[in-house]
Design a protein around this motif. Structure first.
Motif: not given
Length: 58
Positions: A1-5, A15-22, A36-45
């Protein structure tokens, strides 16, 4: 499952926008983070970076 806000917990800091590597997170018209669930890799950053603990990976 992708990240959920949790919209009620988000403090609109971006901060999350800046830290997301994808580049999977943007801010909506209300300055709340949106994943964006299509881009989220569930990395946890974003989860680690969020100061209000508004993001989780379920």
């Amino acid at each position: 499952m992708p990240a959920v806000v949790n919209r009620e917990e988000c403090v609109s800091c971006g901060t999350c926008v800046e830290e997301c590597p994808e580049n999977a997170i943007t801010m909506d018209d209300e300055e709340i983070a949106v994943v964006n669930v299509d881009k989220c890799t569930e990395c946890g950053s974003c989860v680690e970076a969020c100061p209000s603990e508004a993001i989780s990976i379920e």
